[in-house]
Scaffold this active site. Structure first.
Site, PDB file in Angstrom:
ATOM      1  N   ASN A  17       0.841  -1.213   0.000  1.00 40.85           N
ATOM      2  CA  ASN A  17       0.000   0.000   0.000  1.00 40.85           C
ATOM      3  C   ASN A  17       0.867   1.251   0.000  1.00 40.85           C
ATOM      4  O   ASN A  17       0.546   2.233  -0.683  1.00 40.85           O
ATOM      5  CB  ASN A  17      -0.955  -0.009   1.204  1.00 40.85           C
ATOM      6  CG  ASN A  17      -2.135  -0.930   0.980  1.00 40.85           C
ATOM      7  OD1 ASN A  17      -3.053  -0.603   0.244  1.00 40.85           O
ATOM      8  ND2 ASN A  17      -2.087  -2.119   1.575  1.00 40.85           N
ATOM      9  N   LEU A  94      -2.860   2.792  18.263  1.00 38.76           N
ATOM     10  CA  LEU A  94      -2.397   4.137  18.597  1.00 38.76           C
ATOM     11  C   LEU A  94      -3.232   4.670  19.758  1.00 38.76           C
ATOM     12  O   LEU A  94      -4.449   4.464  19.812  1.00 38.76           O
ATOM     13  CB  LEU A  94      -2.521   5.051  17.379  1.00 38.76           C
ATOM     14  CG  LEU A  94      -1.560   4.710  16.238  1.00 38.76           C
ATOM     15  CD1 LEU A  94      -1.948   5.447  14.967  1.00 38.76           C
ATOM     16  CD2 LEU A  94      -0.119   5.024  16.613  1.00 38.76           C
ATOM     17  N   HIS A 110      -8.432  -1.331   5.734  1.00 37.48           N
ATOM     18  CA  HIS A 110      -8.787  -2.584   6.420  1.00 37.48           C
ATOM     19  C   HIS A 110      -9.398  -3.556   5.403  1.00 37.48           C
ATOM     20  O   HIS A 110     -10.290  -3.173   4.641  1.00 37.48           O
ATOM     21  CB  HIS A 110      -9.794  -2.291   7.543  1.00 37.48           C
ATOM     22  CG  HIS A 110     -10.111  -3.502   8.349  1.00 37.48           C
ATOM     23  ND1 HIS A 110      -9.240  -4.020   9.291  1.00 37.48           N
ATOM     24  CD2 HIS A 110     -11.190  -4.325   8.347  1.00 37.48           C
ATOM     25  CE1 HIS A 110      -9.778  -5.101   9.829  1.00 37.48           C
ATOM     26  NE2 HIS A 110     -10.956  -5.315   9.272  1.00 37.48           N
TER      27      HIS A 110
HETATM   28  C1  GRF Z   1      -3.279  -4.925   4.051  1.00 37.73           C
HETATM   29  O1  GRF Z   1      -3.964  -6.081   3.712  1.00 37.73           O
HETATM   30  C2  GRF Z   1      -4.131  -4.017   4.902  1.00 37.73           C
HETATM   31  O2  GRF Z   1      -5.483  -4.109   4.600  1.00 37.73           O
HETATM   32  C3  GRF Z   1      -3.878  -4.537   6.269  1.00 37.73           C
HETATM   33  O3  GRF Z   1      -2.514  -4.883   6.276  1.00 37.73           O
HETATM   34  C4  GRF Z   1      -2.101  -5.225   4.953  1.00 37.73           C
HETATM   35  C5  GRF Z   1      -0.896  -4.399   4.607  1.00 37.73           C
HETATM   36  O4  GRF Z   1      -0.291  -4.798   3.425  1.00 37.73           O
HETATM   37  N1  GRF Z   1      -4.263  -3.559   7.256  1.00 37.73           N
HETATM   38  P1  GRF Z   1       0.981  -4.005   2.863  1.00 37.73           P
HETATM   39  O5  GRF Z   1       2.025  -3.984   3.971  1.00 37.73           O
HETATM   40  O6  GRF Z   1       0.544  -2.635   2.455  1.00 37.73           O
HETATM   41  O7  GRF Z   1       1.453  -4.817   1.703  1.00 37.73           O
END
Ligand code: GRF
Length: 213
Positions: A17, A94, A110
């Site tokens: 992400n 947090l 999420h």
């Molecule tokens: C994602 O699936 C997000 O929804 C969850 O943690 C994961 C993070 O993935 N909260 P990345 O580290 O961004 O690859």
């Protein structure tokens, strides 16, 4: 100072992400000015370094308690000028005092359609329940886990899914698309609470230019 929205990204894991934000939003609608991780092991840190983003690690074990960790973290993010904090796979809670430093300016991605399946293991929870509709939620962060107002949601039908990995693989593009969209909307000042129901986030659509003539 670019004049663009300065954002900090908090990570704990692979950082896909974060990468989506770096690839599509950074240097355009916003600037990623800081990446903070809960662990030195996070692959996300290598992604930040590859893009020359200042990064730091705030392991819970190095502080007396969560409050002390959060105070140090908030100070560092504020020093970097962050005005929006994006939790992108950040695996720590947090404290209220951290959230008070960034009011209505902390958002999270999420992997479920909240309020279904909050907390850890959302995809595993959904598979165990036997749902056929999965999804992703981007929401403001409140002190209770995965409880803040929803910004964006998207659903995906996976009626035959059985394994966490296949669901995760299918949800990834949704996560990356929705998170980058939410940051763009935030940067544009397009998100506001509905006065009639502050749980509801109104998205202001820009006025159409031009028209008939
Ligand atoms: C994602 O699936 C997000 O929804 C969850 O943690 C994961 C993070 O993935 N909260 P990345 O580290 O961004 O690859």
């Amino acid at each position: 100072m670019s004049g663009r929205l300065a954002i900090a990204v908090l990570v704990s894991g692979t950082g896909t992400n974060l990468q989506a934000l770096l690839d599509t939003v950074h240097g355009r609608e916003a600037d990623v000015v800081a990446v903070a991780s809960s662990t030195a092991e996070a692959q996300a840190l290598a992604r930040a370094r590859a893009s020359d983003i200042p990064c730091a690690v705030f392991p819970r074990s190095q502080y007396a308690d969560r409050e002390a960790r959060d105070a140090a973290l908030a100070d560092w993010l504020a020093e970097r000028g962050a005005r929006l904090v994006v939790l992108a796979g950040y695996m720590e809670l947090l404290s209220a005092s951290f959230l008070a430093r960034f009011p209505r300016a902390v958002i999270n991605v999420h992997p479920s359609l909240l309020p279904a399946f909050p907390g850890l293991g959302a995809i595993e929870q959904a598979l165990a329940y036997g749902v056929k509709l999965f999804g992703v939620t981007i929401h403001f962060v409140y002190e209770c886990v995965d409880s803040g107002p929803v910004i964006l949601q998207r659903a995906l039908e996976l009626p035959h899914a059985r394994e966490r990995e296949e669901v995760l693989r299918a949800l990834r593009p949704l996560e990356h698309g929705l998170l980058t969209e939410a940051v763009r909307l935030y940067a544009r000042g397009a998100l506001r609470a509905d006065p009639a129901n502050p749980r509801r986030t109104i998205i202001d659509v820009p006025a159409q230019r031009g028209g008939d003539g």
